[in-house]
Design a protein around this motif. Structure first.
Motif, PDB file in Angstrom:
ATOM      1  N   THR A 201       0.803  -1.052  -0.124  1.00 16.72           N
ATOM      2  CA  THR A 201       0.098  -0.103  -0.034  1.00 16.72           C
ATOM      3  C   THR A 201       0.859   1.220  -0.192  1.00 16.72           C
ATOM      4  O   THR A 201       0.306   2.333  -0.588  1.00 16.72           O
ATOM      5  N   PHE A 202       1.931   1.205   0.638  1.00 20.35           N
ATOM      6  CA  PHE A 202       2.945   2.437   0.619  1.00 20.35           C
ATOM      7  C   PHE A 202       3.936   2.377  -0.128  1.00 20.35           C
ATOM      8  O   PHE A 202       4.760   3.378  -0.001  1.00 20.35           O
ATOM      9  N   SER A 203       3.928   1.577  -1.130  1.00 18.92           N
ATOM     10  CA  SER A 203       5.038   1.690  -2.337  1.00 18.92           C
ATOM     11  C   SER A 203       6.338   1.863  -1.722  1.00 18.92           C
ATOM     12  O   SER A 203       7.101   2.900  -2.228  1.00 18.92           O
ATOM     13  N   PRO A 204       6.927   1.130  -0.849  1.00 18.50           N
ATOM     14  CA  PRO A 204       8.387   1.414  -0.441  1.00 18.50           C
ATOM     15  C   PRO A 204       9.265   1.261  -1.506  1.00 18.50           C
ATOM     16  O   PRO A 204       9.408   0.405  -2.439  1.00 18.50           O
ATOM     17  N   PRO A 205      10.347   2.195  -1.295  1.00 23.77           N
ATOM     18  CA  PRO A 205      11.537   2.011  -2.432  1.00 23.77           C
ATOM     19  C   PRO A 205      12.012   0.781  -2.130  1.00 23.77           C
ATOM     20  O   PRO A 205      12.473   0.311  -0.981  1.00 23.77           O
ATOM     21  N   GLN A 206      12.868   0.293  -3.155  1.00 20.87           N
ATOM     22  CA  GLN A 206      13.550  -1.073  -3.211  1.00 20.87           C
ATOM     23  C   GLN A 206      14.937  -0.962  -2.369  1.00 20.87           C
ATOM     24  O   GLN A 206      15.069  -1.805  -1.746  1.00 20.87           O
ATOM     25  N   TRP A 207      15.576   0.361  -2.106  1.00 20.54           N
ATOM     26  CA  TRP A 207      16.484   0.612  -1.423  1.00 20.54           C
ATOM     27  C   TRP A 207      16.108   0.247   0.020  1.00 20.54           C
ATOM     28  O   TRP A 207      16.880  -0.330   0.892  1.00 20.54           O
ATOM     29  N   LEU A 208      15.006   0.611   0.718  1.00 22.23           N
ATOM     30  CA  LEU A 208      14.627   0.444   1.665  1.00 22.23           C
ATOM     31  C   LEU A 208      14.467  -1.040   2.209  1.00 22.23           C
ATOM     32  O   LEU A 208      14.872  -1.704   3.032  1.00 22.23           O
ATOM     33  N   ILE A 209      13.554  -1.918   1.216  1.00 14.75           N
ATOM     34  CA  ILE A 209      13.328  -3.027   1.338  1.00 14.75           C
ATOM     35  C   ILE A 209      14.791  -3.930   1.363  1.00 14.75           C
ATOM     36  O   ILE A 209      15.023  -4.795   2.280  1.00 14.75           O
ATOM     37  N   ASP A 210      15.691  -3.482   0.536  1.00 11.82           N
ATOM     38  CA  ASP A 210      17.132  -4.324   0.303  1.00 11.82           C
ATOM     39  C   ASP A 210      17.932  -4.123   1.650  1.00 11.82           C
ATOM     40  O   ASP A 210      18.287  -5.027   2.216  1.00 11.82           O
ATOM     41  N   GLY A 211      17.872  -2.791   2.314  1.00 18.50           N
ATOM     42  CA  GLY A 211      18.395  -2.339   3.557  1.00 18.50           C
ATOM     43  C   GLY A 211      17.687  -3.187   4.664  1.00 18.50           C
ATOM     44  O   GLY A 211      18.623  -3.825   5.655  1.00 18.50           O
ATOM     45  N   LEU A 212      16.649  -3.352   4.923  1.00 20.90           N
ATOM     46  CA  LEU A 212      15.934  -4.068   5.705  1.00 20.90           C
ATOM     47  C   LEU A 212      16.183  -5.675   5.669  1.00 20.90           C
ATOM     48  O   LEU A 212      16.326  -6.347   6.550  1.00 20.90           O
TER      49      LEU A 212
END
Length: 155
Positions: A13-24
């Motif tokens: 729903t909040f369209s997180p950027p890929q860099w955030l997903i990768d970092g987490l």
């Protein structure tokens, strides 16, 4: 140091950027983790009535945390806080979506539960008001003091 990770609302729903997903994802498996997912229920939280929009109703977390908790509104659920308290960490790292709202609300809930909330500043994204998240980082530093970068979370 005993740490736990709380991931706030990293969901479609909040369209997180890929860099955030990768970092987490780089933190998963290094410490116990929990994630929150916002599900809309107008009877519990009046998003449509007051704000004219609502998060999704069935999103899943994009991060495979050890435990995923559904929440309604800005605060993490009581079950989320209880799970983190059971882990007895020296600090709870917090990262995710909307630094100045939902992430900050998680910090207050953790603080009020006697835990040490610590923001991972380069793993947060602000709202449309402040996409950089800088306002949320300033508010966090003012209220809780403890702000680190992802590199510091891995040590």
């Amino acid at each position: 140091m005993r740490q736990a990770l709380l991931i706030v609302d990293v969901q479609p729903t909040f369209s997180p950027p890929q860099w955030l997903i990768d970092g987490l994802l780089s933190l998963i498996g290094r410490m116990p983790s929990a994630a929150t997912v916002e599900h809309h229920d107008e009877a519990r939280t009046p998003f449509m009535r007051q704000l004219g929009w609502a998060p999704g109703t069935g999103d899943q977390s994009l991060i495979p945390a050890d435990r995923v908790f559904v929440k309604h509104g800005y605060l993490p659920s009581a079950e989320t806080i209880a799970y983190l308290r059971e882990l007895a960490p020296e600090r709870v790292l917090v990262a995710g979506i909307q630094t100045e709202t939902c992430v900050l609300a998680a910090g207050f809930a953790l603080f009020d539960a006697g835990l040490q909330p610590t923001l991972v500043s380069d793993l947060t994204v602000g709202s449309s008001l402040d996409p950089s998240g800088a306002l949320g980082v300033q508010l966090w530093r003012h209220h809780f003091g403890s702000v680190i970068a992802r590199a510091d979370a891995m040590t």
